[in-house]
Design an enzyme around this catalytic site. Sequence first.
Site, PDB file in Angstrom:
ATOM      1  N   THR A 116      -7.751 -15.479 -54.791  1.00 14.97           N
ATOM      2  CA  THR A 116      -7.742 -14.507 -53.697  1.00 14.97           C
ATOM      3  C   THR A 116      -8.561 -14.986 -52.506  1.00 14.97           C
ATOM      4  O   THR A 116      -8.474 -14.418 -51.428  1.00 14.97           O
ATOM      5  CB  THR A 116      -8.302 -13.147 -54.155  1.00 14.97           C
TER       6      THR A 116
ATOM      7  N   ALA B 129     -12.792 -13.935 -64.180  1.00 16.90           N
ATOM      8  CA  ALA B 129     -13.855 -13.799 -65.173  1.00 16.90           C
ATOM      9  C   ALA B 129     -13.727 -12.525 -65.995  1.00 16.90           C
ATOM     10  O   ALA B 129     -14.141 -12.486 -67.154  1.00 16.90           O
ATOM     11  CB  ALA B 129     -15.222 -13.851 -64.493  1.00 16.90           C
TER      12      ALA B 129
ATOM     13  N   ASP C  10     -22.404  -7.906 -63.878  1.00 18.31           N
ATOM     14  CA  ASP C  10     -21.442  -8.360 -62.873  1.00 18.31           C
ATOM     15  C   ASP C  10     -22.128  -8.569 -61.523  1.00 18.31           C
ATOM     16  O   ASP C  10     -21.557  -8.308 -60.474  1.00 18.31           O
ATOM     17  CB  ASP C  10     -20.270  -7.372 -62.742  1.00 18.31           C
TER      18      ASP C  10
ATOM     19  N   ASP D  19     -20.753  -6.633 -51.539  1.00 17.74           N
ATOM     20  CA  ASP D  19     -19.678  -7.330 -52.250  1.00 17.74           C
ATOM     21  C   ASP D  19     -19.105  -8.420 -51.351  1.00 17.74           C
ATOM     22  O   ASP D  19     -19.823  -9.047 -50.587  1.00 17.74           O
ATOM     23  CB  ASP D  19     -18.627  -6.323 -52.710  1.00 17.74           C
TER      24      ASP D  19
ATOM     25  N   ALA E 163     -10.359  -3.435 -55.239  1.00 22.36           N
ATOM     26  CA  ALA E 163     -10.843  -2.961 -56.528  1.00 22.36           C
ATOM     27  C   ALA E 163     -11.262  -1.502 -56.514  1.00 22.36           C
ATOM     28  O   ALA E 163     -10.985  -0.753 -57.457  1.00 22.36           O
ATOM     29  CB  ALA E 163     -12.015  -3.835 -56.972  1.00 22.36           C
TER      30      ALA E 163
END
Length: 718
Positions: free
Chosen positions: A189, A206, A329, A419, A571
């Site tokens: 991406t 992942a 994460d 992010d 997401a």
Amino acid sequence: MRQTGLASLPLKSLAVAVLLSLAGTPALAADIPANVDGARIIAADKEPGNWMSTGRTYDEQRYSPLKQISDQNVGQLGLAWSYKLDLDRGVEATPIVVDGAMYTTGPFSVVYALDARDGRLIWKYDPQSDRHRAGEACCDAVNRGVAVWKGKVYVGVLDGRLEAIDAKTGQRAWSVDTRADHKRSYTITGAPRVVNGKVVIGNGGAEFGVRGYVTAYDAETGKEAWRFYTVPGDPKLPPEGKGMEIAAKTWFGDAYVEQGGGGTAWDSFAYDPELNLLYIGVGNGSLWDPKWRSQAKGDNLFLSSIVAVNADTGEYVWHYQTTPGDAWDYTATQHMILAELPIDGKPRKVLMQAPKNGFFYVIDRATGELLSAKGIVPQSWTKGMDMKTGRPILDEENAAYWKNGKRNLVTPAFWGAHDWQPMSYNPDTGLVYIPAHIMSAYYEHIPEAPKRNPFKSMYQLGLRTGMMPEGAEGLLEMAKSWSGKLIAWDPVKQQAAWEVPYVTIFNGGTLSTAGNLVFEGSADGRVIAYAADTGEKLWEQPAASGVMAAPVTYSVDGEQYVTFMAGWGGAFSTFAGALSLRAGVQPYAQVLTYKLGGTAKLQEPAPRPDTPKPPALSNDTASIEAGAKLYDGYCSQCHGIHAVSGGVLPDLRKLTPEKHQMFLGILFGGRVPDGMPSFADAFTPEQVDQIHQYLIKRAHDLHQEGDTWKQFSAKSSH
């Protein structure tokens, strides 16, 4: 027309490109369109009207010297032109603009070449991504843009290919399959970078159990030049170079071999031409739970690390790990910026990053030495930074879920304090502009070692997380607890200069300019300009959808433009659909370009249809409960937890009578053009019926809770 094979194609072949009105377009004004090389990128300030690399320059500052549009006149900005993309899903690309031509991407890695003056389509290239594999992508069928080099445009394709396109014709020049293991769910991406004639690309996956790596390919031929693995492979085999010798000592057991280990480099790179160092941002582990990944031992290098490698050879030089033994994460794939800062009264060449874990790092980019680190948002997982060791101090009681026996509410959570949405640095103000998140989520250890699910579209996390209440009132309360803000951060003082709040997370990346401006789009559907020094809002217009991508600015024929890529998705709006409804937008993908005095009209999406009345509710509670578990395991990552969609993909509580009749056929047949795989190998007909009964139950819940759902949308007052 689908292309096959890896060989170069004859120029007369049009692939899937569409060539429109080539005569007289700016792309043909130069002898070779997109004729960019390293020297030109390094000297980018000499031609500030172009935006030739993802971060404009190799240092990734996302700062433009242009100042025709300034804090004095930005209120006169109006829409100059818009271009509607083909598919209304998440849009995350940073456009490239060279010599009057714009190159950008939409969902499923489709590339568009546009006239930067008026938005006319020059050509379109559809790589024919294997769309049924969209379920193997954690975070929607997004793409963050292209790279250009010596007449070619490079794009990473969702299904794992890297392709080169002739910038003049839109035809494919070469294609390579970057996947090391076709049995694993590798995707791409991120935007490629081109350094010293090599195209550099990483991958994602992942969450599905892969081993991360970065590969460099010859820009002219597509031949592999080097590959750097980010986590070790089978300990029975020799390590691949010095980096893996170092990393292997920090992993324990062999469970990670089957799990993959993770460490995917799915987004950020930066490059220092003087040091000839390429900086790689490395992601989270596979599995997330360190007990099941590595016996709860070791730092698990190079998870959640910044790694510097020789740009010519891919050889390891240094690393700094932001989150040792990551369990939440907390990727370090977030945007990195190179700059020179006064540290202790002396100029230092530094790398700056604000990764998911909530710290803002200033690192010596020659050596990897940590110079400073401070939290930019509340952090429950750590008690602070130990500057002697360069390691965060873990708060075991509040965050070590794998050994404290608790369900821990951790801040920040999996989408982090920051992010993928890029930050920017303005050397005039000395501030970094960060699109930040305030969010928390539960993490819980599972008592039995998880077994790998052979279904490639299923998360492999090894823990329970993302738990949310099922009822609308509880979801609304949780949605209100998540918020965003734009932080203007002083990297020398390690403190905020000013902040602007937003109603929810996933607001857009930022652009700063010499006109004392910061531009940002918002999740709730606005494009905004702030004064870079004070944070005063100077301009705002509607964007017809949420804006996640970072804007760019350029000039053609002496006129400055600002472009935003609008389109809600990603997401947040898939996995946490209910919480994303706070944004109050729907997906509507388009390129929006503004200039002083622009008068174009904004295109708006059509209203959503009314919610159909659901079929009769079954009283078979056992089937409904079984369906809920199946839905949670297989469907929630795309259609939303508790079957509440954020609007990017169908809300399965709102199926029409026709779709209810076709439900078994849809699940077993798939919807490949929309990216939905077949579930024929995952479910029996009885299990499909159980999922269906659960969705009917959730449809009835929706009708009963209708008034509460109307309260979710809350546009910001800022």
